[in-house]
Enzyme design. Structure first.
Site, PDB file in Angstrom:
ATOM      1  CE1 TYR A 166       5.056   6.725  -0.032  1.00  0.00           C
ATOM      2  CE2 TYR A 166       4.188   6.535   2.188  1.00  0.00           C
ATOM      3  CZ  TYR A 166       4.255   6.090   0.886  1.00  0.00           C
ATOM      4  OH  TYR A 166       3.498   5.009   0.509  1.00  0.00           O
ATOM      5  CE1 TYR A 221      -1.333   2.396  -4.307  1.00  0.00           C
ATOM      6  CE2 TYR A 221      -0.187   0.544  -3.313  1.00  0.00           C
ATOM      7  CZ  TYR A 221      -0.455   1.347  -4.418  1.00  0.00           C
ATOM      8  OH  TYR A 221       0.166   1.099  -5.615  1.00  0.00           O
TER       9      TYR A 221
HETATM   10  N1  LIG Z   1       2.680   1.143  -1.455  1.00  0.00           N
HETATM   11  C1  LIG Z   1       2.458   2.103  -2.308  1.00  0.00           C
HETATM   12  O1  LIG Z   1       3.004   2.120  -3.423  1.00  0.00           O
HETATM   13  C2  LIG Z   1       1.509   3.190  -1.935  1.00  0.00           C
HETATM   14  C3  LIG Z   1       1.012   4.082  -2.923  1.00  0.00           C
HETATM   15  C4  LIG Z   1       0.095   5.048  -2.515  1.00  0.00           C
HETATM   16  C5  LIG Z   1      -0.286   5.136  -1.176  1.00  0.00           C
HETATM   17  N2  LIG Z   1       0.245   4.295  -0.235  1.00  0.00           N
HETATM   18  C6  LIG Z   1      -0.140   4.359   1.196  1.00  0.00           C
HETATM   19  O2  LIG Z   1      -1.547   4.425   1.313  1.00  0.00           O
HETATM   20  C7  LIG Z   1      -1.932   5.649   1.951  1.00  0.00           C
HETATM   21  C8  LIG Z   1      -3.268   6.111   1.408  1.00  0.00           C
HETATM   22  O3  LIG Z   1      -3.257   6.295   0.007  1.00  0.00           O
HETATM   23  P1  LIG Z   1      -3.402   7.720  -0.656  1.00  0.00           P
HETATM   24  O4  LIG Z   1      -2.950   8.723   0.341  1.00  0.00           O
HETATM   25  O5  LIG Z   1      -2.755   7.657  -1.974  1.00  0.00           O
HETATM   26  O6  LIG Z   1      -4.932   7.878  -0.981  1.00  0.00           O
HETATM   27  P2  LIG Z   1      -6.329   8.020  -0.176  1.00  0.00           P
HETATM   28  O7  LIG Z   1      -6.207   7.511   1.192  1.00  0.00           O
HETATM   29  O8  LIG Z   1      -7.339   7.408  -1.072  1.00  0.00           O
HETATM   30  O9  LIG Z   1      -6.553   9.605  -0.186  1.00  0.00           O
HETATM   31  C9  LIG Z   1      -5.885  10.412   0.722  1.00  0.00           C
HETATM   32  C10 LIG Z   1      -6.220  11.879   0.525  1.00  0.00           C
HETATM   33  O10 LIG Z   1      -7.632  12.103   0.600  1.00  0.00           O
HETATM   34  C11 LIG Z   1      -7.875  13.328   1.297  1.00  0.00           C
HETATM   35  N3  LIG Z   1      -8.668  12.978   2.499  1.00  0.00           N
HETATM   36  C12 LIG Z   1      -8.394  12.024   3.429  1.00  0.00           C
HETATM   37  N4  LIG Z   1      -9.354  11.965   4.369  1.00  0.00           N
HETATM   38  C13 LIG Z   1     -10.266  12.879   4.016  1.00  0.00           C
HETATM   39  C14 LIG Z   1     -11.474  13.277   4.593  1.00  0.00           C
HETATM   40  N5  LIG Z   1     -11.949  12.702   5.682  1.00  0.00           N
HETATM   41  N6  LIG Z   1     -12.181  14.272   3.977  1.00  0.00           N
HETATM   42  C15 LIG Z   1     -11.720  14.825   2.872  1.00  0.00           C
HETATM   43  N7  LIG Z   1     -10.560  14.501   2.265  1.00  0.00           N
HETATM   44  C16 LIG Z   1      -9.837  13.519   2.839  1.00  0.00           C
HETATM   45  C17 LIG Z   1      -6.524  13.922   1.663  1.00  0.00           C
HETATM   46  O11 LIG Z   1      -6.050  14.770   0.602  1.00  0.00           O
HETATM   47  P3  LIG Z   1      -6.599  16.257   0.340  1.00  0.00           P
HETATM   48  O12 LIG Z   1      -6.900  16.869   1.654  1.00  0.00           O
HETATM   49  O13 LIG Z   1      -5.508  16.924  -0.419  1.00  0.00           O
HETATM   50  O14 LIG Z   1      -7.813  16.046  -0.531  1.00  0.00           O
HETATM   51  C18 LIG Z   1      -5.637  12.694   1.674  1.00  0.00           C
HETATM   52  O15 LIG Z   1      -4.278  12.986   1.463  1.00  0.00           O
HETATM   53  C19 LIG Z   1      -0.733   6.588   1.714  1.00  0.00           C
HETATM   54  O16 LIG Z   1      -0.690   7.669   2.618  1.00  0.00           O
HETATM   55  C20 LIG Z   1       0.397   5.602   1.897  1.00  0.00           C
HETATM   56  O17 LIG Z   1       0.632   5.327   3.272  1.00  0.00           O
HETATM   57  C21 LIG Z   1       1.115   3.314  -0.622  1.00  0.00           C
END
Ligand SMILES: NC(=O)c1ccc[n+]([C@@H]2O[C@H](COP(=O)([O-])OP(=O)(O)OC[C@H]3O[C@@H](n4cnc5c(N)ncnc54)[C@H](OP(=O)(O)O)[C@@H]3O)[C@@H](O)[C@H]2O)c1
Length: 317
Positions: A58, A205
């Site tokens: 990351y 995730y």
């Molecule tokens: N293992 C893997 O391959 C893999 C892949 C993906 C993710 N992950 C892990 O899973 C975590 C979560 O997944 P993700 O970050 O892809 O997606 P997510 O949790 O579905 O979306 C996160 C995004 O939503 C927005 N957000 C979060 N809380 C909010 C709120 N309360 N109000 C408004 N907007 C909000 C933020 O972006 P904005 O402010 O830009 O809208 C944030 O970066 C990652 O950080 C990582 O640790 C792992």
């Protein structure tokens, strides 16, 4: 905050995990700030969040370095989960592939420990499998790291069931980390039943579908090329419009409980059988304040059925 035991490990994890991908300052737009990221981590701790999920790739090391700064003075309150496997070009920082050979995983783990500034990782996860991946060799290397005290528990991410079986023949497994949300239900058929049967923790995730399920977007919105949503088909064209139509209807369910759409999306994941934790990607303190409010919310059978009906009727996905 609500806590659950992670699979057959001794870890008591908060059901809301703090996702650190955006903290890496790549692929998530131009509004990520190190200082705000650190404040968000500390706010999460105040709210009872104890699980922090990052990866070496990351921001090609940046997210681990920033999390390392936030850990100082708080190590005992935190369960640190990170991942290795991805390989990047040191000049451009672009990810070029994956490698789960013993040599790479041992080097990657040592580098993560250094960036995080800690002497053990609570949950060390293989970031991904791939065709021809040396699953058994990797599993044995992780056991060695465990014996050396560098990692406490082993997890895998983006592993199909067949590869999980191969891993489990050589090494213990505390958790898996797959993608999952209301619009992406692929794991329900094979992976979740397998994890339930074998008591494996499941950290999902993308519970808000990269922010789509927060309900903050509207027709006509666009994203800069530096933002991964620029290339995500869920955020474009007719598919985006169908998703927005579903979200408008689902917001009414959230409102009935005085909750927000983000909280409904996260609580929906946590109400599905077999799910232990929703990893909520976070850029700012107020985002984790909101998502933490999803913990402990028990959705009724009627609410869950209504969500399914909305998705079916709108063709969201
Ligand atoms: N293992 C893997 O391959 C893999 C892949 C993906 C993710 N992950 C892990 O899973 C975590 C979560 O997944 P993700 O970050 O892809 O997606 P997510 O949790 O579905 O979306 C996160 C995004 O939503 C927005 N957000 C979060 N809380 C909010 C709120 N309360 N109000 C408004 N907007 C909000 C933020 O972006 P904005 O402010 O830009 O809208 C944030 O970066 C990652 O950080 C990582 O640790 C792992």
């Amino acid at each position: 905050m609500e806590y659950r035991k992670l699979g057959n490990s001794d870890l008591e994890v908060s059901v809301i995990g703090f996702g650190c991908w955006a903290m890496g300052k790549r692929y998530w737009g131009d509004d990520v700030d190190d200082e705000l990221s650190i404040r968000a981590v500390h706010r999460a701790l105040d709210l009872g969040v104890n699980l922090f999920d990052t990866a070496d790739c990351y921001g090609s090391g940046h997210a681990e370095t920033v999390l390392g700064q936030a850990i100082k003075g708080h190590r005992d309150e935190m369960i640190i989960a990170t991942k290795g496997a991805r390989v990047w070009d040191p000049a451009t920082l672009e990810i070029t592939g994956s490698d789960i050979s013993a040599k790479h995983m041992i080097e990657a783990c040592n580098a993560s420990l250094k960036r995080l500034g800690i002497d053990y990782i609570d949950l060390y996860q293989v970031h991904t499998s791939y065709e021809g991946a040396p699953i058994e060799e990797c599993a044995e290397a992780l056991v060695k790291l465990q014996e050396e005290g560098k990692i406490r528990y082993i997890g895998v991410s983006n592993y199909p069931v067949e590869d999980i079986r191969r891993h489990m023949a050589k090494a213990p497994l505390a958790s898996v980390q797959p993608p999952y949300n209301m619009l992406n239900r692929g794991i329900e058929k094979d992976l979740l039943p397998f994890c339930i049967e074998h008591n494996i923790g499941v950290l999902v995730y993308g519970p808000m579908a990269q922010g789509l399920l927060t309900g903050k977007y509207k027709k006509g919105d666009t994203w800069p090329e530096t933002d991964l949503r620029h290339n995500n088909p869920r955020f474009h064209g007719e598919r985006f419009e169908r998703n927005l139509a579903a979200i408008e209807r689902m917001k009414k369910i959230a409102e009935r409980y005085g909750k927000t759409m983000s909280q409904l999306a996260v609580a929906w994941c946590l109400n599905q059988p077999g799910i232990t934790v929703a990893l909520c990607g976070t850029k700012r303190p107020e985002q984790i304040e909101e998502t933490a409010g999803a913990a402990g919310w028990k959705l009724s059978e009627e609410d869950l059925a209504e969500i399914d009906r909305i998705i079916e009727e709108t063709g969201a996905g």
